[in-house]
Design a protein around this motif. Structure first.
Motif, PDB file in Angstrom:
ATOM      1  N   MET A   1       0.835  -1.192   0.000  1.00 50.29           N
ATOM      2  CA  MET A   1       0.000   0.000   0.000  1.00 50.29           C
ATOM      3  C   MET A   1       0.874   1.247   0.000  1.00 50.29           C
ATOM      4  O   MET A   1       1.844   1.340   0.729  1.00 50.29           O
ATOM      5  N   LEU A   2       0.490   2.214  -0.813  1.00 59.13           N
ATOM      6  CA  LEU A   2       1.241   3.454  -0.930  1.00 59.13           C
ATOM      7  C   LEU A   2       0.753   4.435   0.114  1.00 59.13           C
ATOM      8  O   LEU A   2      -0.437   4.613   0.312  1.00 59.13           O
ATOM      9  N   ALA A   3       1.673   5.112   0.812  1.00 63.99           N
ATOM     10  CA  ALA A   3       1.280   6.116   1.806  1.00 63.99           C
ATOM     11  C   ALA A   3       2.108   7.363   1.594  1.00 63.99           C
ATOM     12  O   ALA A   3       3.307   7.295   1.368  1.00 63.99           O
ATOM     13  N   MET A   4       1.444   8.537   1.614  1.00 66.97           N
ATOM     14  CA  MET A   4       2.119   9.814   1.501  1.00 66.97           C
ATOM     15  C   MET A   4       2.066  10.475   2.867  1.00 66.97           C
ATOM     16  O   MET A   4       0.976  10.743   3.376  1.00 66.97           O
ATOM     17  N   LYS A   5       3.221  10.742   3.507  1.00 63.77           N
ATOM     18  CA  LYS A   5       3.232  11.188   4.883  1.00 63.77           C
ATOM     19  C   LYS A   5       3.649  12.647   4.996  1.00 63.77           C
ATOM     20  O   LYS A   5       4.474  13.136   4.255  1.00 63.77           O
ATOM     21  N   ALA A   6       3.040  13.321   5.960  1.00 70.45           N
ATOM     22  CA  ALA A   6       3.414  14.684   6.296  1.00 70.45           C
ATOM     23  C   ALA A   6       3.283  14.820   7.803  1.00 70.45           C
ATOM     24  O   ALA A   6       2.458  14.167   8.424  1.00 70.45           O
ATOM     25  N   ILE A   7       4.119  15.629   8.414  1.00 74.31           N
ATOM     26  CA  ILE A   7       4.135  15.749   9.857  1.00 74.31           C
ATOM     27  C   ILE A   7       2.882  16.456  10.343  1.00 74.31           C
ATOM     28  O   ILE A   7       2.488  17.485   9.817  1.00 74.31           O
ATOM     29  N   LYS A   8       2.239  15.848  11.371  1.00 68.55           N
ATOM     30  CA  LYS A   8       1.076  16.433  12.021  1.00 68.55           C
ATOM     31  C   LYS A   8      -0.052  16.732  11.038  1.00 68.55           C
ATOM     32  O   LYS A   8      -0.721  17.749  11.142  1.00 68.55           O
ATOM     33  N   LYS A   9      -0.255  15.873  10.072  1.00 66.67           N
ATOM     34  CA  LYS A   9      -1.368  16.028   9.132  1.00 66.67           C
ATOM     35  C   LYS A   9      -2.351  14.882   9.317  1.00 66.67           C
ATOM     36  O   LYS A   9      -1.963  13.768   9.653  1.00 66.67           O
ATOM     37  N   SER A  10      -3.616  15.157   9.092  1.00 67.76           N
ATOM     38  CA  SER A  10      -4.632  14.111   9.218  1.00 67.76           C
ATOM     39  C   SER A  10      -4.434  13.065   8.128  1.00 67.76           C
ATOM     40  O   SER A  10      -4.104  13.388   6.985  1.00 67.76           O
ATOM     41  N   LEU A  11      -4.683  11.808   8.501  1.00 72.07           N
ATOM     42  CA  LEU A  11      -4.536  10.693   7.563  1.00 72.07           C
ATOM     43  C   LEU A  11      -5.907  10.296   7.031  1.00 72.07           C
ATOM     44  O   LEU A  11      -6.816   9.992   7.797  1.00 72.07           O
ATOM     45  N   ILE A  12      -6.034  10.286   5.717  1.00 71.40           N
ATOM     46  CA  ILE A  12      -7.276   9.892   5.056  1.00 71.40           C
ATOM     47  C   ILE A  12      -7.016   8.619   4.252  1.00 71.40           C
ATOM     48  O   ILE A  12      -6.092   8.563   3.444  1.00 71.40           O
ATOM     49  N   LEU A  13      -7.850   7.608   4.481  1.00 70.92           N
ATOM     50  CA  LEU A  13      -7.773   6.357   3.723  1.00 70.92           C
ATOM     51  C   LEU A  13      -8.822   6.381   2.617  1.00 70.92           C
ATOM     52  O   LEU A  13     -10.009   6.555   2.879  1.00 70.92           O
ATOM     53  N   ILE A  14      -8.369   6.231   1.372  1.00 72.66           N
ATOM     54  CA  ILE A  14      -9.259   6.167   0.218  1.00 72.66           C
ATOM     55  C   ILE A  14      -9.404   4.705  -0.187  1.00 72.66           C
ATOM     56  O   ILE A  14      -8.411   4.035  -0.475  1.00 72.66           O
ATOM     57  N   VAL A  15     -10.634   4.219  -0.217  1.00 77.55           N
ATOM     58  CA  VAL A  15     -10.899   2.825  -0.582  1.00 77.55           C
ATOM     59  C   VAL A  15     -11.758   2.817  -1.843  1.00 77.55           C
ATOM     60  O   VAL A  15     -12.930   3.193  -1.812  1.00 77.55           O
ATOM     61  N   ASP A  16     -11.179   2.395  -2.969  1.00 74.77           N
ATOM     62  CA  ASP A  16     -11.905   2.407  -4.254  1.00 74.77           C
ATOM     63  C   ASP A  16     -11.203   1.425  -5.187  1.00 74.77           C
ATOM     64  O   ASP A  16      -9.969   1.362  -5.214  1.00 74.77           O
ATOM     65  N   ASP A  17     -11.977   0.673  -5.941  1.00 75.63           N
ATOM     66  CA  ASP A  17     -11.376  -0.288  -6.866  1.00 75.63           C
ATOM     67  C   ASP A  17     -11.092   0.319  -8.228  1.00 75.63           C
ATOM     68  O   ASP A  17     -10.640  -0.381  -9.137  1.00 75.63           O
ATOM     69  N   THR A  18     -11.342   1.622  -8.391  1.00 70.36           N
ATOM     70  CA  THR A  18     -11.073   2.316  -9.651  1.00 70.36           C
ATOM     71  C   THR A  18      -9.841   3.206  -9.478  1.00 70.36           C
ATOM     72  O   THR A  18      -9.886   4.205  -8.751  1.00 70.36           O
ATOM     73  N   PRO A  19      -8.716   2.873 -10.132  1.00 73.51           N
ATOM     74  CA  PRO A  19      -7.485   3.661  -9.958  1.00 73.51           C
ATOM     75  C   PRO A  19      -7.663   5.141 -10.270  1.00 73.51           C
ATOM     76  O   PRO A  19      -7.064   5.989  -9.617  1.00 73.51           O
ATOM     77  N   GLN A  20      -8.476   5.462 -11.297  1.00 70.15           N
ATOM     78  CA  GLN A  20      -8.662   6.864 -11.664  1.00 70.15           C
ATOM     79  C   GLN A  20      -9.298   7.659 -10.523  1.00 70.15           C
ATOM     80  O   GLN A  20      -8.897   8.796 -10.246  1.00 70.15           O
TER      81      GLN A  20
END
Length: 390
Positions: A1-20
């Motif tokens: 799983m790919l994760a983009m991290k930033a300090i003290k930022k809220s984490l949002i999980l996107i769940v979708d079977d369509t890459p676009q």
């Protein structure tokens, strides 16, 4: 799983079977400074959440093997994940589909294709609600500790003080209970709490939360009503009402802002000019517009409100002489797409989007004209059917 991290930022999980869809959502949210993680299936999402719980989940409904409803049901049945806000992503706008999502514990839904302003506002609202709930829980712990500390001293007081102690204890107990319930029951306890806290640092925190709760209450109310309007779940109570009366109530709702800025209101409306519609919705429609007009008027400025009755239309114009907007921002607002940066942050776009839906609920429309430094004119047009009750 790919994760983009930033300090003290809220984490949002996107769940979708369509890459676009993942790419579009990820780019929009990442540009706004959120951490993003993605999952392409329900099973993968549950594994990801077990490793690191996100602050919010954007969950597609239609997925193979395990759909969004099933994923939400698993999350809400687990004490460790039941409080994570879930927003459904769906191309379906049928009421029964949306209601099913709410019944399973989702906090909201976003329809495809995505309206960027609506997406960002709903995401920001629910993340901030989660953060404020956590802060309120901290205050609750402080209150409970403070009650214990005071109990011994209060027990030594005389009969009158004991009576006052019971009132205070009951009051604080009520606050301790009320801060655990939903947003619409938080406002009053916080208002009372401001006058009871003596610790300066805590008082400042309570003030910040109070201001945020008021703002979030408005966002939440608008978002819910937008959902009801877009899914035809709002049942209108149509009557023949006076436009002058509607404007009067709308002005009363923003009287504090008008008084603070000493804005002069000029009314050019005849008392016999009427419209068939839901008076509560119409008041909200014009209150949103007038609130923006007041906000961007100069001190001691002027707002002109006029109504013109034609054979087929009733036209209401609200004109201010304040800051105005450039052509790009006007075009964005007129199309109800992404507003300019300043306007988005100050919630102009959502208010006008709300008013647009309220006008459309009465078969009406809204047009905007503006020029920098010269002010803004918002024109609301309704069909002239005042003699017809729906």
């Amino acid at each position: 799983m790919l994760a983009m991290k930033a300090i003290k930022k809220s984490l949002i999980l996107i769940v979708d079977d369509t890459p676009q869809n993942i790419q579009v959502l990820g780019n929009i949210l990442y540009e706004k400074g959120y951490n993003i993680s993605i999952s392409s299936s329900g099973a993968q999402a549950l594994q990801s959440i077990n490793k690191q719980a996100p602050d919010l989940i954007l969950l597609d409904i239609q997925m193979p093997e395990m759909d969004g409803y099933q994923v939400c049901e698993v999350l809400k049945s687990n004490p460790l994940t039941k409080d994570i806000p879930v927003i459904f992503l769906t191309a379906a706008t049928e009421s029964e589909n949306i209601v099913q999502g709410f019944e399973l514990g989702a906090v909201d839904y976003i329809a495809k294709p995505f309206n960027v302003a609506e997406l960002l506002m709903r995401v920001a609202t629910h993340i901030e609600l989660k953060l404020k709930r956590e802060q309120l829980q901290q205050i609750n712990i402080w209150l409970e500790d403070k009650i214990k500390e005071r109990t011994f001293e209060l027990e030594k007081a005389n009969a009158e003080l004991l009576k006052l102690d019971k009132v205070k204890t009951d009051f604080l107990s009520m606050i301790s209970h009320e801060i655990r319930i939903p947003l619409n029951r938080i406002k009053e306890p916080i208002e009372l709490l401001k006058y009871k806290v003596e610790n300066k640092s805590l008082a400042e925190l309570v003030e910040i939360i109070d201001e945020s709760v008021v703002r979030l209450e408005k966002f939440s109310s608008q978002a819910m009503e937008i959902t009801q309007l877009r899914t035809n779940r709002y049942v209108k109570n149509n009557t023949e009402v006076s436009i002058a009366g509607i404007i009067e109530y709308a002005l009363l709702s923003i009287q504090k802002q008008l008084t603070e800025k000493m804005v002069n209101i000029v009314l050019n409306i005849q008392k016999d000019q009427k419209i068939t519609g839901d008076s509560d919705l119409l008041v909200k429609c014009f209150a949103n517009i007038l609130r923006n007009a007041c906000k961007y008027s100069q001190n001691e400025g002027k707002i002109v409100i006029g109504a013109t009755e034609l054979a087929e239309e009733l036209i209401v114009e609200i004109k201010d002489f304040g800051l105005g907007m450039d052509n790009e921002t006007v075009n964005n607002l007129s199309e109800m797409l992404t507003p300019g940066e300043i306007q988005f942050e100050q919630n102009i776009g959502l208010g006008l989007f709300h008013s647009k839906l309220l006008a459309e609920a009465h078969d009406g429309s809204i047009q905007i004209k503006s020029a920098l430094g010269k002010g803004t004119t918002v024109t609301v047009t309704f069909p002239n059917n005042k003699s017809k009750l729906d």
